[in-house]
Structure formats: structure tokens, C-alpha cells
Design a protein around this motif. Structure first.
Motif, short mmCIF file in Angstrom:
data_model
loop_
_atom_site.label_atom_id
_atom_site.label_comp_id
_atom_site.label_asym_id
_atom_site.label_seq_id
_atom_site.Cartn_x
_atom_site.Cartn_y
_atom_site.Cartn_z
N GLN A 125 0.85 -1.08 0.06
CA GLN A 125 0.11 -0.11 0.09
C GLN A 125 0.81 1.08 -0.35
OE1 GLN A 125 -2.74 -0.45 3.45
NE2 GLN A 125 -4.17 -1.69 2.22
N ALA A 126 0.42 2.47 -0.68
CA ALA A 126 0.93 3.69 -0.30
C ALA A 126 1.47 4.31 0.76
CB ALA A 126 0.01 4.86 -1.24
N SER A 165 8.51 4.66 2.12
CA SER A 165 7.51 5.64 1.76
C SER A 165 6.31 5.87 0.57
CB SER A 165 7.79 7.36 2.06
OG SER A 165 8.47 7.27 3.23
N THR A 199 4.48 -3.55 -7.07
CA THR A 199 2.67 -2.60 -7.06
C THR A 199 2.73 -1.90 -5.82
OG1 THR A 199 2.61 -4.30 -9.01
CG2 THR A 199 0.84 -2.87 -8.00
N VAL A 200 2.49 -0.54 -5.97
CA VAL A 200 1.94 0.73 -4.62
C VAL A 200 0.22 0.68 -5.05
CG1 VAL A 200 2.57 2.30 -3.61
CG2 VAL A 200 4.55 1.16 -4.53
N SER A 201 -0.53 0.34 -4.61
CA SER A 201 -1.98 0.54 -4.73
C SER A 201 -2.17 1.42 -3.72
CB SER A 201 -2.40 -0.51 -3.53
OG SER A 201 -2.53 -0.49 -2.61
N SER A 202 -3.07 2.90 -4.08
CA SER A 202 -3.55 3.72 -3.13
C SER A 202 -4.72 4.06 -2.53
CB SER A 202 -4.21 4.76 -4.65
OG SER A 202 -4.66 4.10 -5.52
N LYS A 210 4.92 5.99 -2.90
CA LYS A 210 3.99 5.86 -3.84
C LYS A 210 3.28 5.50 -5.01
CE LYS A 210 5.58 10.95 -2.97
NZ LYS A 210 7.00 11.65 -3.51
N PRO A 211 1.70 5.17 -5.10
CA PRO A 211 1.52 4.29 -6.33
C PRO A 211 2.64 4.72 -7.68
CG PRO A 211 -0.48 5.52 -5.39
CD PRO A 211 0.86 5.82 -4.70
N GLU A 212 3.01 6.11 -8.32
CA GLU A 212 3.94 5.85 -8.66
C GLU A 212 5.19 5.66 -8.88
OE1 GLU A 212 2.49 8.53 -7.14
OE2 GLU A 212 3.82 10.32 -6.66
N ASP A 213 6.09 4.36 -7.73
CA ASP A 213 6.76 4.07 -7.62
C ASP A 213 6.57 2.24 -8.04
OD1 ASP A 213 7.62 5.29 -4.75
OD2 ASP A 213 8.19 5.88 -6.65
N THR A 214 5.61 2.23 -9.10
CA THR A 214 5.01 0.93 -9.85
C THR A 214 5.54 0.18 -10.74
OG1 THR A 214 2.90 0.65 -8.09
CG2 THR A 214 3.53 -0.39 -10.73
#
Length: 123
Positions: free
Chosen positions: A12-13, A84, A120-123, A86-90
């Protein structure tokens, strides 16, 4: 040198993950190491790099302050601690090895690549 990345997954984010990259061979300490990432539909980009004896580390602005690259030459392994998130790190994260001590952010400088591990980072 052969490289095997691991440690990816779904988080998760705001969470953390630690990626590992194990290298074969007895000359690991002669290589500079880097982590790159490639998000869906985007080009591969530099994330972090570390010199042969860990005297220097390099980070992309997008990960600076959140990611930490380190290496253990006794274990032939390089790590990427990611906090920390973030979804954009996916992205698929790749480790790579280079012999030149310069230009860690350039993918063309690396002669050896691992197979990649998906984060995969979920928001």
C-alpha cells in the motif's frame, strides 16, 4: 556476472519494501551497481546507484530521501530499501552491474542486468 533480483510485491502507499539482487561470481566488489525501473508504457529510468566499495551513492530526484541503496560485498548482494512508497513507484525494478566508475545514471553504462522484480504500490 549473473544477477538475480527479488523482493518485489504488492504494498500500500506509504509502505516499505526491500529489494535484493544477488550476484554470482567472485568479483562482485569490482562492479558498480545500480537499480533501474520501468513503469508500464514508460522508458526504463535510473533509480539508484552505489560504487564498488560503497563510498558513493547516487539517487534519482524522484526517490531521493525515500530509497536507500546499499551493498554487502561479502554476500555478493545489493539492496534497495524503499520507504514511503507511492503509486508512481509501481514498476519492474532491475538491478545492473557496471565496470566503469562513472555515469551511474546511464543505462548504457551497465553491461549486466538482472531479470527484474515487480513492485506494485496501491493507492
Amino acid at each position: 556476472v549473473q544477477l538475480q533480483a527479488s523482493g518485489g510485491g504488492l504494498v500500500q502507499a506509504g509502505g516499505s519494501l526491500r529489494l535484493s539482487c544477488a550476484a554470482s561470481g567472485r568479483s562482485f566488489s569490482t562492479y558498480g551497481m545500480g537499480w533501474f525501473r520501468q513503469a508500464p508504457g514508460k522508458e526504463r529510468e535510473f533509480a539508484a546507484g552505489v560504487s564498488r566499495m560503497s563510498s558513493s551513492t547516487y539517487y534519482a530526484d524522484s526517490v531521493k530521501g525515500r530509497f536507500t541503496i546499499s551493498r554487502d560485498n561479502a554476500k555478493n548482494t545489493v539492496y534497495l530499501q524503499m520507504n514511503s512508497l507511492k503509486p508512481e513507484d509501481t514498476a519492474v525494478y532491475y538491478c545492473a552491474a557496471k565496470t566503469s566508475p562513472f555515469r551511474f545514471s546511464l543505462a548504457d553504462e551497465y553491461g549486466y542486468w538482472g531479470q527484474g522484480t515487480l513492485v506494485t504500490v496501491s493507492s
